[in-house]
Design a protein around this motif. Sequence first.
Motif, PDB file in Angstrom:
ATOM      1  N   GLU A  18       0.692  -1.305  -0.121  1.00  0.00           N
ATOM      2  CA  GLU A  18      -0.062   0.006  -0.093  1.00  0.00           C
ATOM      3  C   GLU A  18       0.660   1.291   0.009  1.00  0.00           C
ATOM      4  OE1 GLU A  18      -3.448  -0.218   2.566  1.00  0.00           O
ATOM      5  OE2 GLU A  18      -3.957  -2.196   1.627  1.00  0.00           O
ATOM      6  N   PRO A  19       1.972   1.254   0.180  1.00  0.00           N
ATOM      7  CA  PRO A  19       2.608   2.734  -0.002  1.00  0.00           C
ATOM      8  C   PRO A  19       2.839   2.662  -1.498  1.00  0.00           C
ATOM      9  CG  PRO A  19       4.059   1.089   1.460  1.00  0.00           C
ATOM     10  CD  PRO A  19       2.959   0.529   0.956  1.00  0.00           C
ATOM     11  N   HIS A  20       2.637   1.923  -2.422  1.00  0.00           N
ATOM     12  CA  HIS A  20       2.962   1.864  -3.720  1.00  0.00           C
ATOM     13  C   HIS A  20       1.685   1.830  -4.611  1.00  0.00           C
ATOM     14  CE1 HIS A  20       7.100   1.933  -2.364  1.00  0.00           C
ATOM     15  NE2 HIS A  20       6.886   0.730  -2.118  1.00  0.00           N
ATOM     16  N   LEU A  21       0.642   0.875  -4.053  1.00  0.00           N
ATOM     17  CA  LEU A  21      -0.471   0.441  -4.606  1.00  0.00           C
ATOM     18  C   LEU A  21      -1.751   0.497  -3.743  1.00  0.00           C
ATOM     19  CD1 LEU A  21       1.255  -2.788  -5.848  1.00  0.00           C
ATOM     20  CD2 LEU A  21       0.293  -1.073  -7.548  1.00  0.00           C
ATOM     21  N   GLN A  22      -2.957   0.704  -4.435  1.00  0.00           N
ATOM     22  CA  GLN A  22      -3.996   0.864  -3.422  1.00  0.00           C
ATOM     23  C   GLN A  22      -5.118  -0.355  -3.762  1.00  0.00           C
ATOM     24  OE1 GLN A  22      -5.299   4.926  -4.475  1.00  0.00           O
ATOM     25  NE2 GLN A  22      -6.965   4.194  -5.347  1.00  0.00           N
ATOM     26  N   PRO A  23      -5.559  -0.768  -2.646  1.00  0.00           N
ATOM     27  CA  PRO A  23      -6.675  -2.007  -2.977  1.00  0.00           C
ATOM     28  C   PRO A  23      -7.839  -1.508  -3.617  1.00  0.00           C
ATOM     29  CG  PRO A  23      -6.648  -1.211  -0.730  1.00  0.00           C
ATOM     30  CD  PRO A  23      -5.567  -0.217  -1.219  1.00  0.00           C
ATOM     31  N   VAL A  24      -8.186  -2.492  -4.486  1.00  0.00           N
ATOM     32  CA  VAL A  24      -9.427  -2.253  -5.508  1.00  0.00           C
ATOM     33  C   VAL A  24     -10.722  -3.125  -4.628  1.00  0.00           C
ATOM     34  CG1 VAL A  24     -10.578  -2.470  -7.878  1.00  0.00           C
ATOM     35  CG2 VAL A  24      -8.125  -1.675  -7.544  1.00  0.00           C
ATOM     36  N   ARG A  25     -10.239  -4.439  -4.553  1.00  0.00           N
ATOM     37  CA  ARG A  25     -10.961  -5.499  -4.030  1.00  0.00           C
ATOM     38  C   ARG A  25     -10.450  -6.596  -3.678  1.00  0.00           C
ATOM     39  NH1 ARG A  25     -11.934  -4.970  -9.245  1.00  0.00           N
ATOM     40  NH2 ARG A  25     -11.647  -6.704 -10.721  1.00  0.00           N
ATOM     41  N   ALA A  26     -11.081  -7.620  -2.846  1.00  0.00           N
ATOM     42  CA  ALA A  26     -10.559  -8.690  -2.332  1.00  0.00           C
ATOM     43  C   ALA A  26     -11.746  -9.816  -2.194  1.00  0.00           C
ATOM     44  CB  ALA A  26      -9.837  -8.453  -1.097  1.00  0.00           C
ATOM     45  N   ARG A  27     -11.373 -11.050  -2.342  1.00  0.00           N
ATOM     46  CA  ARG A  27     -12.273 -11.978  -2.171  1.00  0.00           C
ATOM     47  C   ARG A  27     -11.594 -13.139  -1.776  1.00  0.00           C
ATOM     48  NH1 ARG A  27     -16.310 -13.185  -7.071  1.00  0.00           N
ATOM     49  NH2 ARG A  27     -16.989 -14.868  -5.525  1.00  0.00           N
ATOM     50  N   THR A  28     -12.510 -14.128  -1.029  1.00  0.00           N
ATOM     51  CA  THR A  28     -11.835 -15.389  -0.726  1.00  0.00           C
ATOM     52  C   THR A  28     -12.508 -16.482  -1.544  1.00  0.00           C
ATOM     53  OG1 THR A  28     -11.311 -14.686   1.371  1.00  0.00           O
ATOM     54  CG2 THR A  28     -11.499 -17.350   0.937  1.00  0.00           C
ATOM     55  N   HIS A  29     -11.925 -17.488  -2.244  1.00  0.00           N
ATOM     56  CA  HIS A  29     -12.343 -18.482  -3.067  1.00  0.00           C
ATOM     57  C   HIS A  29     -12.071 -19.729  -2.349  1.00  0.00           C
ATOM     58  CE1 HIS A  29     -13.197 -15.852  -6.642  1.00  0.00           C
ATOM     59  NE2 HIS A  29     -12.256 -15.240  -5.984  1.00  0.00           N
ATOM     60  N   ARG A  30     -13.086 -20.566  -2.283  1.00  0.00           N
ATOM     61  CA  ARG A  30     -12.697 -21.987  -1.898  1.00  0.00           C
ATOM     62  C   ARG A  30     -13.401 -23.028  -2.681  1.00  0.00           C
ATOM     63  NH1 ARG A  30     -14.644 -18.638   1.900  1.00  0.00           N
ATOM     64  NH2 ARG A  30     -13.649 -18.374   3.805  1.00  0.00           N
ATOM     65  N   TRP A  31     -12.689 -24.335  -2.739  1.00  0.00           N
ATOM     66  CA  TRP A  31     -13.267 -25.165  -3.380  1.00  0.00           C
ATOM     67  C   TRP A  31     -12.583 -26.454  -3.136  1.00  0.00           C
ATOM     68  CZ3 TRP A  31      -9.635 -21.964  -4.892  1.00  0.00           C
ATOM     69  CH2 TRP A  31      -8.588 -22.297  -5.593  1.00  0.00           C
ATOM     70  N   PRO A  32     -13.687 -27.782  -3.188  1.00  0.00           N
ATOM     71  CA  PRO A  32     -13.097 -29.061  -2.767  1.00  0.00           C
ATOM     72  C   PRO A  32     -12.246 -29.731  -3.852  1.00  0.00           C
ATOM     73  CG  PRO A  32     -15.186 -29.125  -3.356  1.00  0.00           C
ATOM     74  CD  PRO A  32     -14.794 -27.795  -3.655  1.00  0.00           C
TER      75      PRO A  32
END
Length: 178
Positions: A108-122
């Motif tokens: 984050e000193p250089h980039l900014q967050p846009v979005r985040a998600r967690t993905h799960r699968w068996p």
Amino acid sequence: MLARWPDAVGVVLDSSPYAARRAARAHERAVAVVADSWARLPVLDGVVDRVLVVFAPRNGLEIARVLRPDGRLVVVTPAAEHLRELVGPLGLLRVDPDKAARLAASLEPHLQPVRARTHRWPLSLSRAAAATLIGMGPHARHTTPAAVDAGLAAMPERIEVTAAVDVAVYRRRPATAT
């Protein structure tokens, strides 16, 4: 990713010559470069649309340098429950509960967050596939193949495992006027 963007060219950076050779053969529009992600990336400033980092170190300053103004960094890291059915019984490394905060602090000193998600699968793995999976990651440096084989021998031949990853997307921080 290259199949999704037919006009794109993929550049794979890896510190392993073996991995780079394999990556270069993965797609006709992929090229591979043996490089250290902590050094200056062998790419011009502001020319990259997307950077994908999967379970690997991230150099926020260099990634921000090579990204186009509208470019994105996509970071894939293991989520807390990744391979949990193997981690506990085999005494493997656990995901640091502060991993997301450390990731943000480094980028984050250089980039900014846009979005985040967690993905799960068996996943349904044979013992051999589980051993291969364990051997591909950081677990391999913290255990031995004999210990893994012994632990897997006590498990069923088919092991139901949870794959879980966090996917975070970042963009360059806007330039500030001085």
